[in-house]
Design a protein around this motif. Structure first.
Motif, mmCIF file in Angstrom:
data_model
loop_
_atom_site.group_PDB
_atom_site.id
_atom_site.type_symbol
_atom_site.label_atom_id
_atom_site.label_comp_id
_atom_site.label_asym_id
_atom_site.label_seq_id
_atom_site.Cartn_x
_atom_site.Cartn_y
_atom_site.Cartn_z
ATOM 1 N N LEU A 342 0.825 -1.153 -0.090
ATOM 2 C CA LEU A 342 -0.076 0.112 -0.147
ATOM 3 C C LEU A 342 0.951 1.175 0.055
ATOM 4 O O LEU A 342 1.821 1.228 -0.423
ATOM 5 N N ASP A 343 0.182 2.262 0.372
ATOM 6 C CA ASP A 343 1.374 3.588 0.329
ATOM 7 C C ASP A 343 2.130 3.448 1.322
ATOM 8 O O ASP A 343 2.011 3.376 2.355
ATOM 9 N N ASN A 344 3.349 3.755 0.750
ATOM 10 C CA ASN A 344 4.747 4.020 1.611
ATOM 11 C C ASN A 344 5.457 5.243 1.224
ATOM 12 O O ASN A 344 5.418 5.627 0.112
ATOM 13 N N LEU A 345 5.828 6.039 2.246
ATOM 14 C CA LEU A 345 6.843 6.940 1.786
ATOM 15 C C LEU A 345 8.163 6.356 1.587
ATOM 16 O O LEU A 345 8.854 5.674 2.349
ATOM 17 N N MET A 346 8.746 6.356 0.188
ATOM 18 C CA MET A 346 9.992 5.693 -0.007
ATOM 19 C C MET A 346 11.053 6.700 -0.693
ATOM 20 O O MET A 346 10.324 7.274 -1.904
ATOM 21 N N MET A 347 12.060 6.975 -0.444
ATOM 22 C CA MET A 347 12.982 7.944 -0.859
ATOM 23 C C MET A 347 14.376 7.407 -0.662
ATOM 24 O O MET A 347 14.671 6.829 -0.095
ATOM 25 N N ASP A 348 15.239 7.821 -1.785
ATOM 26 C CA ASP A 348 16.810 7.672 -1.795
ATOM 27 C C ASP A 348 17.168 6.323 -1.589
ATOM 28 O O ASP A 348 18.064 5.958 -0.669
ATOM 29 N N ASN A 349 16.226 5.184 -1.798
ATOM 30 C CA ASN A 349 16.775 3.706 -1.798
ATOM 31 C C ASN A 349 17.294 3.254 -3.022
ATOM 32 O O ASN A 349 16.991 3.949 -4.048
ATOM 33 N N PRO A 370 16.419 1.739 -7.275
ATOM 34 C CA PRO A 370 15.218 0.773 -6.946
ATOM 35 C C PRO A 370 14.496 1.175 -5.683
ATOM 36 O O PRO A 370 15.409 0.986 -4.600
ATOM 37 N N ASP A 371 13.430 1.348 -5.537
ATOM 38 C CA ASP A 371 12.473 1.187 -4.294
ATOM 39 C C ASP A 371 12.072 -0.202 -3.964
ATOM 40 O O ASP A 371 12.178 -0.813 -2.814
ATOM 41 N N TYR A 389 7.160 4.697 -7.527
ATOM 42 C CA TYR A 389 8.578 4.241 -7.188
ATOM 43 C C TYR A 389 9.325 3.742 -8.327
ATOM 44 O O TYR A 389 8.539 3.516 -9.644
ATOM 45 N N VAL A 390 10.413 3.659 -8.200
ATOM 46 C CA VAL A 390 11.320 2.684 -9.150
ATOM 47 C C VAL A 390 11.248 1.494 -8.701
ATOM 48 O O VAL A 390 11.467 1.014 -7.584
ATOM 49 N N THR A 391 10.598 0.788 -9.515
ATOM 50 C CA THR A 391 10.445 -0.746 -9.205
ATOM 51 C C THR A 391 10.837 -1.761 -10.236
ATOM 52 O O THR A 391 10.918 -1.340 -11.447
ATOM 53 N N VAL A 392 11.107 -2.883 -9.853
ATOM 54 C CA VAL A 392 11.507 -3.946 -11.007
ATOM 55 C C VAL A 392 10.741 -5.248 -10.589
ATOM 56 O O VAL A 392 10.879 -5.614 -9.227
#
Lengths: 505, 448
Positions: A342-349, A370-371, A389-392
Motif C-alpha cells: 500500500l502507500d509508503n513513503l519511499m525515498m533515496d533507496n 530501485p525502491d 516508485y522505481v520498481t522491478v
C-alpha cells in the motif's frame, strides 16, 4: 555471504521479461489511488474462528491478582526468587548488576526491573554466560531490564503463550536480542536493542504477535518475523541495520508457514550496516541496505512506512530459489504469494544497489535507484500507486482492491490463550494411564503390586492414597520402593488416586 | 505363576546343560520346539499396553500427561509444557501383541538367524551397540540402527527419511538383502505354514482370509507404536517437579536449550527431535565413502549429507552415535558440535550445512553438563516383555542374544528384586528396565 549474493539466475531474468501487463505502454497515465478513506483490508485472519480466542479482557497476560511480590536486591540471586515464586507472583528486581542466567519454567511469573532515577536492574553476562532470560511458562512478563554481554540471547522463550516483553534495553548481546519462539499471543514493545549478530527482535514459529514501538539498530537484522502467522510490526524505529524488517519462511523448521503479516507505520531508514552475521546463518545472505525483505512469506502487507536511504532497495521480495542459500525442504513452499504494498513513503533507496538487481532492472529497461525489487515466483500480489516508485518485477501485479488496514487493530487475541480444559476425572485417568500403568496392572504383577491390592487397602481413602504417593515408604520386601510422585500437583494426585481406586480392569 | 516358575527353572537347568558344552543352536532349537508345542495356543492379549486406553471400538489410544498442554499449530514442538505432535495409535491389543511376537521372531529373516529385535534390542534402547548393524550376510550395513522409542510420533523413517509410514518402513529391512534378506514369498510361506501364526493373525485381523504382507507390516507398526518413553526425570521436571533434576542436570538443560549450544533448536522438546532433515556434516568412519543421505530419496542436491534429526530420548542407551556410529560416547557426540562448522566435511564436498551448526566454543565443563542432562532423558519403564516362547520355536531375538542371556542367568543365578536407585534426593523413578527384568518371569498376558 558470497553465495547469498547470488540473487538471480538466468531463468529468472527470462521470467521477468514475461511480466509487464500493468502499464500496457510506457506512456499511459498511471492509476492514482487515494489512500485517504477507501476500502480497508478485510481478508486474512478471522479471529472469531480461532477457538483459542474468546471475548473477555484485553490483556495479553491475565495475571492473578492474588500474586505476591518478591523483591530482589543487588547481591542476591534473581534465580532464588524464581525458585520461590508461585504462579501469579511478581519478582521486582532492584537497580544494580546481576550476573546470572534466569530460567523460568513456571506459569504466570512476572520479572519486573525497578528503574530508579534512570538506574536499571542490569543483567551482565560478562561475555561468559549464555542467555540472560530463558522462559517456557505461559503468561510470562519481563520488563524494564537492561541486558548486556551475554553470548546467546537476551530474552529467549521456548513455548509459553501470552507473553509481554516490554521496556527492556538490550545492548551488545549475542545472537538474538529478543527471541520468543513457539508461543501464541505475545507482545514485544518499547524495547531498545542494538549490536546483535542476527536479529534484534526475532519472532520464530509463533502466532498472534504484536511488535511495536521498538528502537532497533546496528544489528544484522532489525525485526524478523519467521515461520509465524498473524503478526503486526508497527511503529518501530528500525535504523542502521544490515536489513530492516524481514518476513521469512525459513525452510527446514517444523512449522512451515508465514502469513498474515502487517508491516506498517515503521521508520525503516539507513539500514546500510555491514553484514557481520555468523557465517552460515540465514541472515548472512542479506545485502547491506535492505529496508524490508519478504522471503517466501505469504500475505504480507506493507503500509504507511517511511522507507528511506536503504542502499540496496527499499523493499526486496524473493523466493527461496532466487535468493539465499536455502536448505532443501520438500515441505516448505518457496514462493512469496499475495504480497500487498500500500502507500509508503519511499525515498533515496537503491542508490548503491547490488549487481544482481542492476541486471534485473536491465531486463525491464529500467534505470535509477530501485525502491521495490521483486525476484522469482509468487502469485496474486498487488500494489497501489506504483508509479511513485522505481520498481522491478512488479509490473504485472494487479491493483489492490483496498487501500489501508484500518480495520485490523491487532492480531492479538481478545483474551489470553486459556490452558487446555481438562475435566478433573480425565485428569485422573490421564495421569493413571500415563504414569501409573508403567508399573501397575489391574490384577497382574509388574513392578508394583496389582491395582486390586491397592484398592483393597485404600478403598474409602483416596486422600490417604494421594498423600502416600507424594511421600511413599517402602512397604513390601518383594517389590521395589515406589518413587515419589510429588511432581504431580495436589489436585492431580487426588484425581489419580480416585481414578485408581475406581478402576475396574 | 506356578507354571511360570517352573519354566524359569527349566531355563536355568538348560543353562547348566549349556555349560556342559552342548551345541548352542541345537539346545535352543530343541528347547524352543518343545516349549512351542507345549504352548500350542498363542492367545493374544485382550488388554492394551500400559499408557494406552481401550476405547469403545476396542482400539488402544495413547494417554499421556502432555495432553494437558497446547502447542503452536499443534505441531508438538516447543518447551517444557508443550503438547505432543500427532501420532499413530488406534490398533487393537491383538494387533499390538501379534506385532510383538513377529518383532522378536527370527522366522522373519531369510535363514531364521535374525529378528527385528536383533538390531533393535530392548535393553539397548531398541538399537544395538554397534556402529553399524550386522545383517543376515554377516556384514555390516551402511548405517546404524536407529532407536524405536517414540516412533509413534514420527512421520519420516530411516536415517534418510525415505519412508513416510511405519508400515512402509517395516518391510524395508525385511526384504533388504543386506539386512534380514527375506522375500515376500518365503516370508508368507513360513508364516502360513506355521502351527500358530495363522490363528494368531486371525485373532488380530478377523476380517481377512489368510496372512498377507500388509498385515505383517500393520502388526509390526502396531507393536512399535506401543514403545512410549515419556516418563523420564526430565518429564517430571517438565510437569513441574523441579527437584526431579539435579543441579548439574539443570545446568546441562540450560546449556542444551541456550542459543549458544542450540541443541534444543533441532532436538526440540517434548520429543527431543523436530523430525526434520538436517545437514550437519559428521564424518564417516575410516574407509567408508561419503554417505549422501537424504539427497538420494528426495533427489535434491541441497539435502546432500542430510539425515533425520534423531530423538534424544533414551539416548544414553544407544551408543555409538550418528548415522554411521562414528562417535563412541555422548561426550564425543556433543563435542562434535563445538569443533567448528563443517570441520569434518571431506575435501571436495559442497554441503549446505545447517545454520545452527556454528562455533559455540563450549567449555569442557559445559559439554559434561549437557551429557549429564541427556542421561535424565532415560525412561524405559514401558519396555515390553520379550516373549519367552515364539510360534516359530526359534529363540526370541536370535540365538546369539539367547545365549548371552542364558550365560548371564547361569552366572548370576536367580536375580534378586531390582532395587530402586539410591539417589533418593532426586525422588524420581530410576526404574529403567525393571519391568523387563521383573516380568520375564511372568508368562502369558500379564495384563489379564
Amino acid at each position: 555471504m558470497s553465495k547469498g549474493k547470488v540473487i538471480l539466475s538466468a531463468v529468472l531474468i527470462a521470467a521477468a521479461f514475461a511480466g509487464g501487463t500493468y502499464y500496457g505502454g510506457k506512456n499511459s497515465a498511471p492509476v492514482i489511488t487515494s489512500s485517504a478513506g477507501g476500502a480497508s483490508f478485510t481478508g486474512g485472519y478471522d479471529k472469531s474462528k480461532d477457538i483459542q480466542a474468546q471475548a473477555g479482557t484485553t490483556e495479553v497476560v491475565d495475571l492473578k491478582a492474588t500474586g505476591n511480590v518478591i523483591v530482589v536486591n543487588e547481591g542476591e540471586l534473581i534465580m532464588d526468587a524464581v525458585k520461590a515464586a508461585q504462579p501469579g507472583d511478581t519478582i521486582q528486581i532492584m537497580p544494580g548488576t546481576y550476573h546470572e542466567t534466569v530460567y523460568v519454567d513456571k506459569e504466570s511469573i512476572s520479572l519486573v526491573g525497578v528503574i530508579k532515577e534512570g538506574e536499571r536492574a542490569t543483567l551482565d553476562g560478562k561475555g561468559v554466560l549464555n542467555d540472560a532470560i530463558l522462559y517456557s511458562g505461559n503468561n510470562f512478563v519481563v520488563e524494564n531490564l537492561k541486558i548486556t554481554q551475554y553470548k546467546g540471547n537476551g530474552i529467549m522463550g521456548q513455548a509459553g503463550n501470552n507473553f509481554v516483553i516490554r521496556n527492556n534495553v538490550i545492548v551488545d548481546t549475542g545472537i538474538y536480542g529478543i527471541f520468543p519462539q513457539l508461543g501464541k499471543n505475545g507482545v514485544v514493545e518499547h524495547n531498545v536493542i542494538s549490536g546483535i549478530e542476527d536479529a534484534a527482535i526475532y519472532v520464530g514459529m509463533s502466532d498472534n504477535i504484536q511488535v511495536a514501538y521498538n528502537d532497533v539498530f546496528e544489528s544484522v537484522a532489525g525485526i524478523e518475523i519467521e515461520n509465524s502467522r498473524h503478526a503486526i510490526v508497527e511503529n518501530n524505529y528500525v535504523h542502521n541495520n544490515t536489513g530492516g524488517i524481514l518476513a521469512f519462511i525459513t525452510p527446514g523448521l517444523p512449522i512451515k508457514t508465514t502469513y498474515d503479516v502487517i508491516i506498517r507505520n515503521n521508520f525503516v531508514v539507513d539500514n546500510n550496516h555491514e553484514n557481520f552475521a555468523i557465517p552460515g546463518s540465514m541472515v548472512a545472505m542479506i545485502p547491506p541496505g535492505s529496508g524490508i525483505v519478504v522471503w517466501a512469506g505469504d500475505d504480507v502487507i506493507i503500509e504507511g512506512n517511511i522507507i528511506t536511504n536503504n542502499k540496496t532497495a527499499g523493499i526486496l521480495i524473493s523466493d527461496h530459489i532466487s535468493f539465499g542459500n536455502a536448505t532443501g525442504d520438500p515441505d516448505s513452499e518457496p514462493y512469496p504469494d499475495r504480497t500487498m504494498i500500500l502507500d509508503n513513503l519511499m525515498m533515496d533507496n537503491g542508490y548503491d544497489t547490488i549487481d544482481e538487481v542492476k541486471a534485473l532492472m536491465l531486463t525491464e529497461f529500467k534505470q535509477g535507484k530501485p525502491d521495490i525489487v521483486k525476484v522469482g515466483g509468487g502469485i496474486d500480489s498487488c500494489i497501489i500507486n506504483r508509479h511513485r516508485y522505481v520498481t522491478v518485477g512488479v509490473d504485472d501485479w494487479k491493483e489492490c482492491d483496498f487501500t489501508n488496514t484500518d480495520n485490523i487493530d491487532t492480531y492479538l487475541l481478545d483474551s489470553p490463550v486459556p490452558p487446555r480444559d481438562i475435566d478433573p476425572s480425565e485428569r485422573g485417568k490421564i495421569a493413571y494411564l500415563g504414569i501409573c500403568t508403567g508399573c501397575h496392572t489391574y490384577s497382574g504383577t509388574m513392578i508394583g503390586p496389582p491395582v486390586q491390592t491397592i484398592q483393597a487397602l485404600y478403598m474409602d481413602n483416596p486422600e490417604g492414597l494421594a498423600e502416600w504417593i507424594a511421600n511413599p515408604t517402602k512397604k513390601r520386601d518383594d517389590f521395589p520402593e515406589m518413587p515419589p510422585q510429588n511432581y504431580l500437583d495436589e489436585e492431580t494426585r487426588l484425581a489419580v488416586a480416585k481414578y485408581m481406586l475406581s478402576a475396574k480392569n | 505363576m506356578i507354571a511360570v516358575k517352573s519354566k524359569f527353572q527349566n531355563l536355568i537347568s538348560l543353562g547348566i546343560a549349556l555349560i556342559a558344552g552342548l551345541s548352542l543352536a541345537l539346545v535352543f532349537a530343541s528347547m524352543s520346539k518343545a516349549q512351542a508345542s507345549d504352548a500350542a495356543n498363542f492367545e493374544l492379549k485382550q488388554h492394551c499396553p500400559p499408557s494406552f486406553e481401550k476405547n469403545a471400538k476396542g482400539h488402544c489410544m495413547l494417554r499421556t500427561m502432555y495432553e494437558f498442554y497446547n502447542s503452536v499449530q499443534n505441531r508438538g514442538v516447543g518447551g517444557t509444557q508443550t503438547s505432543l505432535p500427532d501420532h499413530r495409535d488406534g490398533f487393537t491389543p491383538a494387533q499390538i501383541d501379534l506385532g510383538r511376537y513377529l518383532f522378536f521372531d527370527p522366522l522373519l529373516s531369510k535363514d531364521g538367524s535374525l529378528s527385528c529385535a536383533s538390531c533393535h534390542q530392548p535393553d539397548k534402547g531398541f538399537s544395538d551397540d554397534m556402529d553399524r548393524s550386522v545383517g543376515v550376510t554377516g556384514e555390516k550395513v551402511p548405517r546404524s540402527a536407529p532407536t524405536l522409542w517414540n516412533v509413534a510420533f514420527l512421520d519420516r523413517f530411516f536415517w534418510d527419511g525415505r519412508a513416510d509410514t511405519l508400515e512402509e518402513q517395516a518391510v524395508g529391512p525385511l526384504f533388504d538383502p543386506k539386512e534380514m534378506g527375506n522375500n515376500p514369498q518365503q516370508l508368507l510361506a513360513s508364516l502360513r505354514g506355521n502351527d500358530s501364526y495363522p490363528s494368531m493373525f486371525k485373532q488380530a485381523f478377523p476380517e481377512t482370509e489368510q496372512i498377507e504382507i500388509e498385515q505383517v507390516a500393520t502388526a509390526l507398526a502396531a507393536f512399535q507404536t506401543s514403545l512410549i518413553s515419556l516418563n523420564s526425570r526430565y518429564d517430571q521436571y517438565a510437569h513441574g517437579f523441579h527437584d526431579a533434576l539435579s543441579e548439574n542436570e539443570i545446568k546441562g538443560m540450560n546449556i542444551f536449550r541456550s542459543f549458544v549450544a542450540r541443541c534444543a533448536e533441532c532436538h526440540q522438546p517434548p520429543l527431543f527431535t523436530n523430525n526434520q532433515i538436517a545437514v550437519i556434516g559428521t564424518p564417516e568412519p575410516e574407509g567408508m565413502p561419503f554417505d549422501p543421505g537424504a539427497e538420494v530419496p528426495f533427489n535434491d542436491k541441497r539435502m546432500r549429507g542430510g539425515f533425520k534429526v534423531p530423538t534424544l530420548r533414551n539416548i544414553a542407551k544407544t551408543a555409538p552415535y550418528m548415522h554411521s556410529g562414528g562417535m563412541k560416547s555422548l561426550r564425543e557426540a556433543a563435542g562434535f558440535y563445538t569443533k567448528g562448522r563443517g570441520h569434518a566435511v571431506p575435501e571436495g564436498e559442497e554441503l549446505i550445512i545447517h545454520w545452527h551448526i556454528w562455533e559455540p566454543n563450549l567449555t569442557d565443563e559445559e559439554l559434561d553438563r549437557i551429557v549429564d542432562f541427556l542421561h535424565a532423558l532415560t525412561d524405559e519403564s514401558l519396555t515390553p516383555q520379550i516373549p519367552s516362547v515364539l510360534p516359530s520355536g526359534l529363540p526370541a531375538v536370535d540365538a546369539k542374544y539367547a545365549a548371552s542371556l542364558q550365560n548371564n542367568k547361569v552366572l548370576s543365578g536367580d536375580k534378586p528384586m531390582p532395587s530402586v536407585s539410591n539417589n533418593k534426593k532426586l525422588g524420581a523413578s530410576s526404574i529403567n528396565n525393571q519391568q523387563q527384568e521383573h516380568t520375564e518371569e511372568v508368562s502369558g498376558d500379564i495384563y489379564e
